[in-house]
Design an enzyme around this catalytic site. Structure first.
Site, PDB file in Angstrom:
ATOM      1  N   CYS A   1      49.389   2.398  61.766  1.00 11.58           N
ATOM      2  CA  CYS A   1      50.342   2.852  60.758  1.00 11.58           C
ATOM      3  C   CYS A   1      49.803   2.652  59.351  1.00 11.58           C
ATOM      4  CB  CYS A   1      51.666   2.122  60.925  1.00 11.58           C
ATOM      5  SG  CYS A   1      52.889   2.575  59.665  1.00 11.58           S
TER       6      CYS A   1
ATOM      7  N   TYR B   1      53.498  16.388  66.254  1.00 16.41           N
ATOM      8  CA  TYR B   1      53.795  16.067  64.855  1.00 16.41           C
ATOM      9  C   TYR B   1      52.533  15.884  64.023  1.00 16.41           C
ATOM     10  CZ  TYR B   1      52.905  11.059  65.689  1.00 16.41           C
ATOM     11  OH  TYR B   1      52.324   9.849  65.978  1.00 16.41           O
TER      12      TYR B   1
ATOM     13  N   HIS C   1      78.395  16.430  45.300  1.00 14.42           N
ATOM     14  CA  HIS C   1      77.996  17.756  44.826  1.00 14.42           C
ATOM     15  C   HIS C   1      77.378  17.682  43.438  1.00 14.42           C
ATOM     16  CE1 HIS C   1      78.241  22.125  44.471  1.00 14.42           C
ATOM     17  NE2 HIS C   1      78.727  21.944  43.257  1.00 14.42           N
TER      18      HIS C   1
ATOM     19  N   GLU D   1      75.169  17.108  50.949  1.00 18.16           N
ATOM     20  CA  GLU D   1      76.592  17.428  51.110  1.00 18.16           C
ATOM     21  C   GLU D   1      76.819  18.404  52.264  1.00 18.16           C
ATOM     22  OE1 GLU D   1      78.580  19.852  48.087  1.00 18.16           O
ATOM     23  OE2 GLU D   1      76.612  20.413  47.301  1.00 18.16           O
TER      24      GLU D   1
ATOM     25  N   GLU E   1      51.864  18.140  60.762  1.00 14.24           N
ATOM     26  CA  GLU E   1      51.804  17.443  59.475  1.00 14.24           C
ATOM     27  C   GLU E   1      50.506  17.748  58.739  1.00 14.24           C
ATOM     28  OE1 GLU E   1      54.693  13.613  60.432  1.00 14.24           O
ATOM     29  OE2 GLU E   1      52.531  13.425  60.750  1.00 14.24           O
TER      30      GLU E   1
ATOM     31  N   LYS F   1      48.886   8.906  55.607  1.00 18.21           N
ATOM     32  CA  LYS F   1      49.316  10.289  55.858  1.00 18.21           C
ATOM     33  C   LYS F   1      50.450  10.681  54.910  1.00 18.21           C
ATOM     34  CE  LYS F   1      52.543  10.979  58.188  1.00 18.21           C
ATOM     35  NZ  LYS F   1      52.627  10.960  59.637  1.00 18.21           N
TER      36      LYS F   1
ATOM     37  N   CYS G   1      50.699   6.431  59.520  1.00 14.72           N
ATOM     38  CA  CYS G   1      51.896   6.787  58.751  1.00 14.72           C
ATOM     39  C   CYS G   1      51.723   6.665  57.238  1.00 14.72           C
ATOM     40  CB  CYS G   1      53.070   5.903  59.159  1.00 14.72           C
ATOM     41  SG  CYS G   1      53.158   5.479  60.898  1.00 14.72           S
TER      42      CYS G   1
END
Length: 448
Positions: free
Chosen positions: A43, A178, A437, A442, A182, A51, A48
């Site tokens: 990682c 993934y 908002h 939302e 990615e 990356k 992770c």
């Protein structure tokens, strides 16, 4: 544990190993951890974290282009790969030191060499020394899979991509998961021509079908090419250093680099598991029970090496549960239900709970709500790219059983929403919440 050199010996100083070592030491155990490369694991060192930094860098390509529509004169942007690469690697060095300091501060002994299992309570170091421990924890993670194809040695994996001397003008990425998607987004935004080659006809298997189809559509619109049902036949390196990639049923592809992103297998080869009777499955993953114990009572395993769920936060929780249970007197087990996940593609995907297909199969009667919208920033920027949010509910109870989205900042938004899914809140609870908002988030309380 008298009679042993250590109470706990950990093999692997990645996310799970570091957490287990630190917590066990905090509980008073004498702990040593062996790491053959660098403290921090996949990682932090080659996964992770670096990356995600490249993902941030890639986003500037469109952000700088969009800035003009927002009144900014940014001139002619120029990207320098070496600057980003070196800054990322420098931060990896910083994190390596930070993780090392954490272990040192918790009085964990760090042994920077390879360690293998010599017996139920024995570990052999690369230097030839054998040490003993009351408990052994294996946390060696997983390693990239390289297909068995002629010329595969000319490709690279996600381990090496962070160290490229220069960006390839044309790159082929093998895989549909993934990591493939990615890096396709990253390299495309940096200016490379990207072709994803997949042996099946599906990307991101396991994610909601509508969401992954939306990513495919957006990726193709951006200019990323895809070759489906195209297994490799051979890779030939040409005189000019470029690659000619031969695929079954397709024309050969000319490329300057080939990135294998075809999955990761548990890193157990040559670990000496047979010396202690530690069982592995057909994929080479260490078989463990709910308490992370292997078939050998004194040996445990956590993280990707068990191939349960290959996610850093899961490995950390497993390491914590192991240390608390074995050395803290507080038995814990990890709850693997409802774990959120994300793909930092371009745009990113995030999801938690059941996909629509899974829910129909397991529950039967479901209600699906969604919001298909164009983010406000994209409107002013003149981009047609649309986001999609989906909510899957049990039709009888109204309980939200799945939430999936693709769009800017989807992972950041989903983390909070995942709590609601974990807590088994209903669609009505979302409807009763006032919208914030104007925001993309939302849409979670406005879905119909």
């Amino acid at each position: 544990m008298p009679g042993f050199d250590y109470d706990l010996f950990v093999i692997g100083a990645g996310s799970g190993g570091v957490r287990a070592s630190r917590i066990a030491a905090a509980h008073g155990a004498r702990v040593a951890v062996a790491e053959e490369y660098r403290v921090g694991g996949t990682c932090v060192i080659r996964g992770c974290v670096p990356k995600k930094m490249l993902v941030y860098g890639a986003h500037f390509a469109e952000d700088l282009e969009d800035a003009r529509r927002f009144g900014w004169d940014v001139g002619e942007p120029k990207f320098d790969w070496a600057t980003l690469r070196d800054n990322v690697l420098a931060d990896v060095d910083r994190l390596n030191c930070a993780y090392t300091d954490t272990l040192n501060n918790n009085k964990v002994e760090i042994i920077l060499e390879r360690a293998t299992i010599a017996g139920p309570n024995a570990v052999r170091l690369a230097s030839g020394q054998t040490v003993t421990a009351g408990k052994i924890l294996i946390a060696t993670g997983a390693w990239p899979i390289i297909p068995d194809v002629l010329g595969a040695e000319h490709g690279i994996t996600s381990n090496e991509v962070f160290h490229l001397e220069e960006l390839p003008r044309r790159v082929v990425i093998a895989g549909g998961g993934y990591i493939a998607n990615e890096f396709a987004g990253i390299l495309h935004q940096f200016g490379s021509h990207v072709t994803i080659v997949n042996r099946s006809d599906t990307i991101l298997r396991g994610y909601d079908e509508q969401i992954r189809d939306r990513l495919l559509q957006i990726s193709m619109t951006k200019g990323i090419e895809f070759r489906f049902n195209a297994p490799f036949e051979k890779i030939v390196k040409q005189e000019d250093g470029s690659l000619r990639i031969f695929l079954k049923g397709c024309e050969p592809i000319e490329a300057d680099a080939l990135l294998f992103a075809t999955g990761r297998r548990p890193h157990t080869e040559g670990l000496g598991l047979e010396n202690a009777g530690v069982a592995v499955n057909e994929k080479g993953a260490i078989v463990v029970g709910a308490d992370n114990r292997t078939s050998c009572d004194s040996i445990y395993a956590v993280g990707d090496v068990t191939d349960r769920i290959q996610l850093t936060p899961v490995a950390i929780r497993e390491g914590q549960a192991f240390a608390d249970s074995v050395f803290g007197g507080t038995p814990r087990q990890v709850d693997y239900s409802c774990i959120p996940s994300a793909v930092f593609s371009h745009p990113p995907i995030a999801g938690v709970g059941m996909t629509e297909g899974e829910a129909r199969e397991k529950i039967g009667e479901i209600a699906v709500y969604q919001s298909d919208f164009r983010p406000m920033k994209n409107v002013l920027a003149g981009r047609n790219e649309r986001s999609l949010y989906k909510m899957i509910c049990n039709a009888e109870t109204g309980v939200v059983v799945g939430l999936h989205m693709i769009g800017p900042d989807a992972p950041e938004i989903l983390q909070a929403a995942a709590i609601a899914v974990k807590a088994k809140l209903t669609k009505q609870a979302f409807d009763d919440t006032v919208a914030l908002h104007p925001s993309m988030a939302e849409e979670l309380v406005l879905m119909r």
